[in-house]
Design an enzyme around this catalytic site. Structure first.
Site, PDB file in Angstrom:
ATOM      1  N   GLU A 173      10.788  40.241  50.578  1.00 59.49           N
ATOM      2  CA  GLU A 173      11.881  39.823  49.690  1.00 59.49           C
ATOM      3  C   GLU A 173      12.770  41.001  49.278  1.00 59.49           C
ATOM      4  O   GLU A 173      13.518  40.908  48.312  1.00 59.49           O
ATOM      5  CB  GLU A 173      11.323  39.132  48.426  1.00 59.49           C
ATOM      6  N   ARG A 200      21.840  46.119  52.897  1.00 57.32           N
ATOM      7  CA  ARG A 200      22.432  45.003  53.638  1.00 57.32           C
ATOM      8  C   ARG A 200      23.865  44.777  53.151  1.00 57.32           C
ATOM      9  O   ARG A 200      24.115  44.648  51.960  1.00 57.32           O
ATOM     10  CB  ARG A 200      21.579  43.757  53.406  1.00 57.32           C
ATOM     11  N   GLY A 214      26.946  25.763  59.186  1.00 56.40           N
ATOM     12  CA  GLY A 214      27.391  24.513  58.579  1.00 56.40           C
ATOM     13  C   GLY A 214      28.616  23.905  59.232  1.00 56.40           C
ATOM     14  O   GLY A 214      29.114  22.867  58.763  1.00 56.40           O
ATOM     15  N   ASP A 255      16.843  36.405  58.426  1.00 57.91           N
ATOM     16  CA  ASP A 255      15.566  35.912  58.925  1.00 57.91           C
ATOM     17  C   ASP A 255      15.720  35.549  60.395  1.00 57.91           C
ATOM     18  O   ASP A 255      16.680  34.866  60.784  1.00 57.91           O
ATOM     19  CB  ASP A 255      15.131  34.672  58.150  1.00 57.91           C
ATOM     20  N   TRP A 296      16.252  40.593  47.161  1.00 62.74           N
ATOM     21  CA  TRP A 296      17.383  39.917  47.790  1.00 62.74           C
ATOM     22  C   TRP A 296      17.451  38.454  47.361  1.00 62.74           C
ATOM     23  O   TRP A 296      18.186  37.670  47.913  1.00 62.74           O
ATOM     24  CB  TRP A 296      17.347  40.067  49.303  1.00 62.74           C
ATOM     25  N   ASP A 322       5.485  33.959  49.075  1.00 62.67           N
ATOM     26  CA  ASP A 322       6.011  32.662  49.528  1.00 62.67           C
ATOM     27  C   ASP A 322       5.774  31.562  48.505  1.00 62.67           C
ATOM     28  O   ASP A 322       6.614  30.670  48.344  1.00 62.67           O
ATOM     29  CB  ASP A 322       5.357  32.271  50.846  1.00 62.67           C
TER      30      ASP A 322
END
Length: 503
Positions: free
Chosen positions: A189, A235, A252, A328, A380, A438
């Protein structure tokens, strides 16, 4: 051609420990979907680029918990069965859609071809697990591999002893599978607390990733954290969010295949997104030609965005800069059907536009390192702080986790001698699985929250039961239970709890 600057793509491959834990939406089906639709095509792409002589193509993070699953004999057999079932489902779709829209008939054929290709890849290259495949890419320097701590915990919430132990265990696990421990990590994370850089230095970690806001957006260079000798990379959200953001992004687009709309009799996804507010029954059939047009537009847009950002950096700083986009791995193929081909196109188009494409280590070798920084507590997740993992929705889980950590350290201090003890090894293993980040993420985000709480409770109860048996002097019963747990559900067979002892 003038070199515009440097681009690094970082992919993070992770799924929770899932084997033997039920079915869709959060059990083994999840693993095999990601395996078939993301890991197989992404690795195939990297092998193809490596065969062309490309080096330092991208930086790939593989968490120890995922590596354990992709090497696990049970998972290998079950994934092979799943791929065969995918073929059968495609055949059923061909019969089901034989009088339907021609686009649906073509989709059934395309699914069969994809399943056939995936089976061929799996049977020729993956039968002995992921590690041999991955090691070839690492040894040829086609990629830079990032590791991480065992069980994917949110490190800032761990006791320092456990935090150091789980990091060393994760790095050792990667070394066992690949041959060498990675010198960089993608922290789970991107969780960071001030001082963790010294944990990294002690474990041999020399670089890690943070989210852009932790550097106040100053992501055009890498930065040493304090005087630790450990370098962090940030990032770039402006670029990263072109692809995937909390609110928008390429996947999308109306022409792309819709992840959420299922044809339940076949288990296939036959629709395109069509529109944000269109009901599943009203969505149009997937059209590969329309998707290809959208993909070409989005490749060009991404390349323009990267070049524009690099030119701005050079104008402001008087030297070439660095852009890091991080995602990811599961986005490419699993969540976004067109993702692997988009990725392949981008990795070819960026060099053609004058952009150096390399890894994090390659960026350092190229001189992209700025002044040292002090980092704030960060992640993040939402708000870029810790609220996803220590917020009000999961406060009970945080309290339980803290109590569990104290119990683990206490039993290690009281009962573990100089000889290895498989029962205490299993206590620590179950504790680490209970402390996976998680579970809190899924609860906070209301994504299979009941499942996440059940899993966290299951591992906590197992750990506590073993501790209670040892405290009560029931050593034989504890050893029998630990042996059974290790057989049915035991990643990290090399975990040695003696690494938690003091002195």
């Amino acid at each position: 051609m003038t070199e515009e600057g440097t681009f690094c793509l970082v992919l993070h491959s992770h799924l929770p420990w899932l084997p033997h834990h039920g079915s869709w939406p959060v059990g083994e089906e999840w693993l095999y979907q990601a395996w078939a639709h993301s890991y197989l095509p992404v690795i195939e792409l990297l092998e193809r680029l490596a065969a062309e002589g490309r080096r330092d193509i991208l930086t790939l993070g593989v968490t120890p918990i995922l590596a354990a699953q992709l090497d696990d004999p049970y998972c290998l057999r079950a994934c092979h069965d799943w791929l065969g079932t995918w073929q059968l489902r495609a055949q059923h779709a061909a019969d089901r859609f034989r009088h339907a829209d021609p686009l649906l008939r073509e989709l059934a054929s395309a699914e069969y071809r994809a399943a056939d290709h995936a089976l061929a890849l799996f049977e020729t290259k993956w039968q002995h697990g992921f590690s041999p495949v991955l090691r070839s890419l690492v040894d040829s320097q086609a990629i830079e591999l990032l590791g991480g701590p065992a069980s994917h915990p949110f490190q800032p919430l761990l006791e320092p002893r456990l935090r150091g132990f789980t990091l060393r265990t994760g790095l050792a696990d990667t070394a066992l599978r690949i041959g060498n421990a990675p010198s960089g990590i993608w922290a789970p994370e991107c969780g960071y607390a001030p001082g963790m850089e010294h944990d990294y230095a002690a474990a041999g970690v020399r670089r890690f990733l943070v989210d852009g806001p932790a550097l106040r957006g100053e992501t055009a260079q890498a930065h040493e954290v304090g005087d630790s000798g450990v370098v962090c990379f940030g990032r770039d959200l402006d670029v990263t969010y072109r692809v995937w953001s909390p609110k928008a992004g390429y996947p999308g687009h109306p022409a792309y295949r819709d992840f959420h709309t299922w044809d339940h009799p076949t288990g296939l996804k036959p629709a395109r997104v069509t529109g944000k507010h269109i009901e599943p029954a009203d969505k149009k059939p997937y059209d590969p030609a329309l998707a290809a047009e959208a993909r070409a537009e989005h490749v060009a847009d991404f390349v323009r965005t990267v070049v524009r950002k690099l030119r701005r950096i050079r104008a402001e700083q008087g030297k070439n800069g660095l852009v890091i986009a991080a995602y990811d791995t599961e986005l490419f193929g699993h969540w976004w059907h067109e993702g692997p081909q988009w990725l392949a196109d981008v990795l070819r188009a960026l060099p053609e536009a004058g952009v150096r494409v390399t890894t994090l280590r390659g960026a350092l070798a190229a001189g992209h390192q700025g002044a040292p920084v002090d980092l704030p507590a960060s992640s993040w997740g939402s708000g870029k702080d810790w609220r996803v993992w220590d917020g009000a929705q999961v406060s009970d889980m945080v309290d339980t986790g803290a109590e569990l950590q104290r119990a683990i350290l206490s039993i290690v201090d009281d009962k573990l001698g100089t000889l290895r003890d498989p029962t205490i090894d299993q206590i620590v293993r179950e504790g680490l699985l209970a402390l996976s980040s998680d579970w809190a993420f899924m609860v906070t985000k209301e994504s299979a929250a009941d499942y996440a709480r059940r899993r966290a409770t299951q591992h906590t109860d197992r750990c506590t039961e073993l501790i209670d048996l040892l405290r009560a002097g029931e050593n034989e019963r504890a050893a029998e239970l630990a042996a059974w747990l290790r057989r049915v559900d035991g990643p990290f067979g090399q975990l040695d709890a003696r690494g938690l002892r003091t002195g």
